[in-house]
Design a protein around this motif. Structure first.
Motif, PDB file in Angstrom:
ATOM      1  N   ASN A 138       0.838  -1.187   0.000  1.00 32.65           N
ATOM      2  CA  ASN A 138       0.000   0.000   0.000  1.00 32.65           C
ATOM      3  C   ASN A 138       0.878   1.243   0.000  1.00 32.65           C
ATOM      4  N   VAL A 139       0.564   2.173  -0.897  1.00 33.06           N
ATOM      5  CA  VAL A 139       1.299   3.425  -1.019  1.00 33.06           C
ATOM      6  C   VAL A 139       0.295   4.556  -0.907  1.00 33.06           C
ATOM      7  N   ASP A 140       0.590   5.546  -0.059  1.00 30.73           N
ATOM      8  CA  ASP A 140      -0.311   6.685   0.044  1.00 30.73           C
ATOM      9  C   ASP A 140       0.180   7.804  -0.873  1.00 30.73           C
ATOM     10  N   VAL A 141      -0.733   8.335  -1.673  1.00 26.08           N
ATOM     11  CA  VAL A 141      -0.443   9.399  -2.623  1.00 26.08           C
ATOM     12  C   VAL A 141      -1.288  10.601  -2.238  1.00 26.08           C
ATOM     13  N   PRO A 142      -0.657  11.748  -1.961  1.00 26.28           N
ATOM     14  CA  PRO A 142      -1.459  12.924  -1.610  1.00 26.28           C
ATOM     15  C   PRO A 142      -2.160  13.501  -2.838  1.00 26.28           C
ATOM     16  N   HIS A 143      -3.445  13.825  -2.672  1.00 29.21           N
ATOM     17  CA  HIS A 143      -4.238  14.452  -3.729  1.00 29.21           C
ATOM     18  C   HIS A 143      -4.763  15.780  -3.207  1.00 29.21           C
ATOM     19  N   CYS A 144      -4.707  16.799  -4.043  1.00 23.56           N
ATOM     20  CA  CYS A 144      -5.159  18.132  -3.672  1.00 23.56           C
ATOM     21  C   CYS A 144      -6.671  18.129  -3.495  1.00 23.56           C
ATOM     22  N   ILE A 145      -7.160  18.801  -2.475  1.00 24.57           N
ATOM     23  CA  ILE A 145      -8.602  18.876  -2.250  1.00 24.57           C
ATOM     24  C   ILE A 145      -9.252  19.809  -3.272  1.00 24.57           C
ATOM     25  N   GLY A 146      -8.555  20.877  -3.653  1.00 24.63           N
ATOM     26  CA  GLY A 146      -9.127  21.858  -4.575  1.00 24.63           C
ATOM     27  C   GLY A 146      -9.301  21.342  -5.992  1.00 24.63           C
ATOM     28  N   CYS A 147      -8.281  20.674  -6.537  1.00 30.09           N
ATOM     29  CA  CYS A 147      -8.341  20.261  -7.943  1.00 30.09           C
ATOM     30  C   CYS A 147      -8.371  18.751  -8.128  1.00 30.09           C
ATOM     31  N   GLU A 148      -8.255  17.988  -7.046  1.00 35.46           N
ATOM     32  CA  GLU A 148      -8.299  16.515  -7.085  1.00 35.46           C
ATOM     33  C   GLU A 148      -7.183  15.892  -7.916  1.00 35.46           C
ATOM     34  N   LYS A 149      -6.085  16.597  -8.110  1.00 33.93           N
ATOM     35  CA  LYS A 149      -4.941  16.071  -8.855  1.00 33.93           C
ATOM     36  C   LYS A 149      -3.878  15.594  -7.870  1.00 33.93           C
ATOM     37  N   PRO A 150      -3.028  14.656  -8.289  1.00 35.69           N
ATOM     38  CA  PRO A 150      -1.953  14.203  -7.393  1.00 35.69           C
ATOM     39  C   PRO A 150      -0.942  15.316  -7.130  1.00 35.69           C
ATOM     40  N   MET A 151      -0.405  15.300  -5.920  1.00 36.61           N
ATOM     41  CA  MET A 151       0.574  16.296  -5.504  1.00 36.61           C
ATOM     42  C   MET A 151       1.952  15.645  -5.426  1.00 36.61           C
ATOM     43  N   PHE A 152       2.989  16.468  -5.391  1.00 40.84           N
ATOM     44  CA  PHE A 152       4.353  15.977  -5.417  1.00 40.84           C
ATOM     45  C   PHE A 152       5.123  16.479  -4.205  1.00 40.84           C
ATOM     46  N   TYR A 153       6.008  15.633  -3.689  1.00 41.08           N
ATOM     47  CA  TYR A 153       6.957  16.066  -2.677  1.00 41.08           C
ATOM     48  C   TYR A 153       8.145  16.654  -3.414  1.00 41.08           C
ATOM     49  N   LEU A 154       8.487  17.883  -3.099  1.00 41.64           N
ATOM     50  CA  LEU A 154       9.534  18.580  -3.850  1.00 41.64           C
ATOM     51  C   LEU A 154      10.899  17.943  -3.684  1.00 41.64           C
ATOM     52  N   SER A 155      11.196  17.407  -2.514  1.00 45.84           N
ATOM     53  CA  SER A 155      12.515  16.788  -2.322  1.00 45.84           C
ATOM     54  C   SER A 155      12.657  15.541  -3.189  1.00 45.84           C
ATOM     55  N   THR A 156      11.592  14.766  -3.301  1.00 44.51           N
ATOM     56  CA  THR A 156      11.635  13.574  -4.146  1.00 44.51           C
ATOM     57  C   THR A 156      11.755  13.957  -5.616  1.00 44.51           C
ATOM     58  N   ALA A 157      11.013  14.991  -6.026  1.00 42.27           N
ATOM     59  CA  ALA A 157      11.089  15.445  -7.421  1.00 42.27           C
ATOM     60  C   ALA A 157      12.483  15.964  -7.749  1.00 42.27           C
ATOM     61  N   GLN A 158      13.095  16.682  -6.804  1.00 41.85           N
ATOM     62  CA  GLN A 158      14.425  17.207  -7.046  1.00 41.85           C
ATOM     63  C   GLN A 158      15.464  16.088  -7.125  1.00 41.85           C
ATOM     64  N   LYS A 159      15.358  15.111  -6.243  1.00 35.71           N
ATOM     65  CA  LYS A 159      16.293  13.985  -6.291  1.00 35.71           C
ATOM     66  C   LYS A 159      16.157  13.210  -7.599  1.00 35.71           C
ATOM     67  N   LEU A 160      14.925  13.020  -8.046  1.00 37.70           N
ATOM     68  CA  LEU A 160      14.690  12.289  -9.287  1.00 37.70           C
ATOM     69  C   LEU A 160      15.274  13.026 -10.483  1.00 37.70           C
ATOM     70  N   THR A 161      15.003  14.313 -10.593  1.00 39.47           N
ATOM     71  CA  THR A 161      15.508  15.051 -11.751  1.00 39.47           C
ATOM     72  C   THR A 161      17.027  15.134 -11.753  1.00 39.47           C
ATOM     73  N   TRP A 162      17.636  15.373 -10.599  1.00 40.17           N
ATOM     74  CA  TRP A 162      19.090  15.460 -10.559  1.00 40.17           C
ATOM     75  C   TRP A 162      19.751  14.112 -10.838  1.00 40.17           C
ATOM     76  N   SER A 163      19.147  13.024 -10.385  1.00 43.42           N
ATOM     77  CA  SER A 163      19.746  11.718 -10.671  1.00 43.42           C
ATOM     78  C   SER A 163      19.628  11.374 -12.149  1.00 43.42           C
ATOM     79  N   VAL A 164      18.534  11.736 -12.780  1.00 47.94           N
ATOM     80  CA  VAL A 164      18.399  11.482 -14.224  1.00 47.94           C
ATOM     81  C   VAL A 164      19.367  12.365 -15.001  1.00 47.94           C
ATOM     82  N   TYR A 165      19.519  13.633 -14.591  1.00 46.54           N
ATOM     83  CA  TYR A 165      20.494  14.506 -15.249  1.00 46.54           C
ATOM     84  C   TYR A 165      21.908  13.949 -15.102  1.00 46.54           C
TER      85      TYR A 165
END
Length: 146
Positions: A51-78
Motif C-alpha cells: 500500500n502506497v499513500d499518494v497525496p491528492h489536492c482537495i481543490g483540484c483533485e490532482k496528485p501532488m508531489f513532494y519537492l525533495s523527491t522530485a528534485q532527487k529524481l531530476t538530478w539523478s536522471v540529469y
C-alpha cells in the motif's frame, strides 16, 4: 519527565514531515491521502501487495508531489544522462578516434541523452511551478514594502 520527552519527539517528527506541492494550484494546499495498491514480487516467486499513500489536492483533485523527491529524481536522471554522454565521448576520443562514423554515433548518443534528461517531466514541472510561485511571492512582498 519522560512524557515531556515523548511530546517533544512527536512534535519534532511532525515538523520534519514535508508538505506536498500542487503544481496545478501552485501552492502547498490542503490534501487528502489516497491509498494505491502496488503488486510486488518477492524472492520466492510469489507476489504481495504494497500500500502506497499518494497525496491528492482537495481543490483540484490532482496528485501532488513532494519537492525533495522530485528534485532527487531530476538530478539523478540529469547525472545519469551526463555520465553516459561523457562515457560515449571518452570512448569516441580514446577507443575509436575521431571519424565521421564516430561523430555520427556521438550525435545519436547526444540525442538519446537529451531525451533521457527530459523523462521526469512531471517532476520538472512541479519544481518549475514551485520556483515560479516563489518568485511571484517575492515580487508581491517587494511591492508591499514599497
Amino acid at each position: 519527565m519522560k512524557e515531556e520527552d515523548q511530546e517533544l519527539e512527536i512534535i519534532e517528527t511532525a515538523a520534519q514531515q514535508e508538505e506536498p506541492w500542487c503544481m496545478h494550484c501552485h501552492r502547498f494546499s490542503d490534501y487528502r491521502k489516497k491509498w494505491d495498491t502496488i503488486r510486488r514480487s518477492d524472492l520466492e516467486g510469489g507476489a504481495y501487495s504494497e500500500n502506497v499513500d499518494v497525496p491528492h489536492c482537495i481543490g483540484c483533485e490532482k496528485p501532488m508531489f513532494y519537492l525533495s523527491t522530485a528534485q532527487k529524481l531530476t538530478w539523478s536522471v540529469y547525472a545519469l544522462a551526463t555520465l553516459s554522454w561523457l562515457l560515449g565521448l571518452s570512448s569516441v576520443l580514446f577507443l575509436f578516434g575521431l571519424s565521421l562514423g564516430s561523430a555520427m554515433g556521438l550525435l545519436v548518443l547526444s540525442g538519446i541523452c537529451f531525451l533521457l534528461s527530459r523523462l521526469p517531466q512531471k517532476s520538472r514541472k512541479a519544481l518549475q511551478s514551485h520556483q515560479k510561485s516563489r518568485k511571484e511571492e517575492s515580487l508581491k512582498t517587494l511591492l508591499q514594502k514599497l
